[in-house]
Structures are given as C-alpha cells and as structure tokens.
Design a protein around this motif. Structure first.
Motif, mmCIF file in Angstrom:
data_model
loop_
_atom_site.group_PDB
_atom_site.id
_atom_site.type_symbol
_atom_site.label_atom_id
_atom_site.label_comp_id
_atom_site.label_asym_id
_atom_site.label_seq_id
_atom_site.Cartn_x
_atom_site.Cartn_y
_atom_site.Cartn_z
ATOM 1 N N ASN A 53 0.869 -0.997 -0.548
ATOM 2 C CA ASN A 53 -0.538 -0.305 0.139
ATOM 3 C C ASN A 53 0.902 0.653 0.144
ATOM 4 N N LEU A 54 0.326 2.720 -0.259
ATOM 5 C CA LEU A 54 1.543 3.393 0.049
ATOM 6 C C LEU A 54 1.452 3.914 1.148
ATOM 7 N N SER A 55 1.372 3.529 2.197
ATOM 8 C CA SER A 55 1.634 3.630 3.839
ATOM 9 C C SER A 55 3.468 2.660 3.419
ATOM 10 N N GLU A 56 3.147 1.463 2.676
ATOM 11 C CA GLU A 56 4.738 0.963 2.623
ATOM 12 C C GLU A 56 5.538 2.059 1.816
ATOM 13 N N ILE A 57 5.473 2.331 0.616
ATOM 14 C CA ILE A 57 6.251 3.290 -0.159
ATOM 15 C C ILE A 57 6.651 4.361 0.559
ATOM 16 N N CYS A 58 5.323 4.817 1.408
ATOM 17 C CA CYS A 58 6.257 6.161 1.793
ATOM 18 C C CYS A 58 7.276 5.675 3.406
ATOM 19 N N GLU A 87 -0.033 -1.848 -4.444
ATOM 20 C CA GLU A 87 -1.854 -2.429 -3.420
ATOM 21 C C GLU A 87 -2.063 -1.275 -2.880
ATOM 22 N N HIS A 88 -2.975 -0.761 -3.843
ATOM 23 C CA HIS A 88 -3.949 -0.025 -2.645
ATOM 24 C C HIS A 88 -5.423 -0.087 -2.992
ATOM 25 N N GLY A 89 -5.368 0.092 -4.061
ATOM 26 C CA GLY A 89 -7.027 0.238 -3.694
ATOM 27 C C GLY A 89 -7.342 0.895 -5.081
ATOM 28 N N PRO A 90 -8.984 1.333 -5.362
ATOM 29 C CA PRO A 90 -10.079 1.613 -6.738
ATOM 30 C C PRO A 90 -9.181 3.545 -6.472
ATOM 31 N N ASP A 91 -8.892 3.703 -5.086
ATOM 32 C CA ASP A 91 -9.019 4.851 -5.460
ATOM 33 C C ASP A 91 -8.088 5.574 -6.100
#
Length: 175
Positions: A53-58, A87-91
C-alpha cells in the motif's frame, strides 16, 4: 512465461498471486532475486517490486530511504526497468491520485484524561486529534515523480485482487 518470485516474499502475502499464476498456467518458482520481487525469465530486464500500500512506499522513501535508493540505483546501473507495483485500492490509479492520499499517520488521537492541579482539584482535559509531521500525499507524489525521472523506475497501481494479473501483464504475458 516463467516467473521467478523472490524468496523473501511471504507465502501468506502471495497466496492469491500464485493462485492467479496457476489459473493462467504461468510457470513460477521461488528463488532469491537480486532486486525486486518478480521477474519473467523471458525478459530479465523488467522486474517488479510489490508494495502492499502507499503506507509501505511512504516508509520506504522516508525511514528506509537509503536502502530504497540503493535498490533503484542498482537496478538502473544494471539496465533493469524496475516497476514498483503498489496494491492500494480503487481510489489510487496514478501518481496524480497519490497527491490526494490522506496518510493514516497524519493525525494521532489524544485521549481524554483527568488532570490534578497543584491544589488537588481534578479537571477534565478533552482529547481529540493532533496533526503530526507525517509525509503528506502531495509530498509523496512529488518524491515518486522525482524517483521516476532520476532512476528510470515506474510506479504502477492496482487493487489487491488484481495483483497477480497485473504482474503477468507488466512482465509481458498475455492475460
């Protein structure tokens, strides 16, 4: 097509990805990769590094910046196109969408509590939410754009249910 999966990928995390490979009759095996998480033996110059998710890339571009940067440089020096699949989601479908992402670490909850003054009187302090110094979506998007320009990597996005299919597509397989 045969896909090599990095041995550091957790079995539980890739269960659905492997199931998609099997469903599409894509051969695969697990062995340590020098960089990234997935590589097609048909084109070892394209490697996918999966992020949950974006938290991991952050976290990768903040706390793990040096390690992540070394991985990008290593891929660039070897002529490898490194695709970071998030892998983050539809948004979230592009880096432009990342700019509007609300980092879950951007605010912290301050609990309600009872304090006592020097005279021994108790009083109530209402809690609430407080802003933190966590990276914003706008800053993360700028960092990602800079990394694409500087290191030649590419950020792609998908929903968790589509990861296996997306890996096959990005590595040049038919889906």
């Amino acid at each position: 097509m045969t896909i090599q999966i990095d041995s550091r990928e957790k079995a539980r995390a890739i269960k659905k990805i492997v199931a998609e490979f099997d469903r599409q009759r894509v051969k695969h095996y697990i062995s340590k990769l020098w960089t990234g998480d997935y590589m097609s033996l048909d084109n070892p110059r394209v490697i996918i590094d999966r992020k949950q998710n974006l938290s991991e890339i952050c976290a990768n571009v903040c706390q793990g910046h040096d390690r992540f940067r070394r991985e990008l440089v290593r891929a660039q020096e070897m002529g490898i196109k490194l695709i970071i699949l998030i892998e983050h989601g539809p948004d979230i479908k592009s880096i432009d969408d990342v700019a509007s992402w609300q980092n879950p670490r951007g605010k912290i909850r301050i609990p309600d509590k009872i304090e006592t003054d020097p005279a021994g009187n108790e009083y109530w302090i209402a809690g609430g939410w407080r802003e933190t110094n966590a990276m914003t979506g706008e800053t993360l998007a700028k960092v990602m754009q800079t990394q694409e320009r500087k290191y030649g990597c590419e950020f792609e996005f998908c929903e968790k249910t589509q990861t296996g299919k997306r890996i096959i597509e990005l590595l040049g397989g038919d889906t």
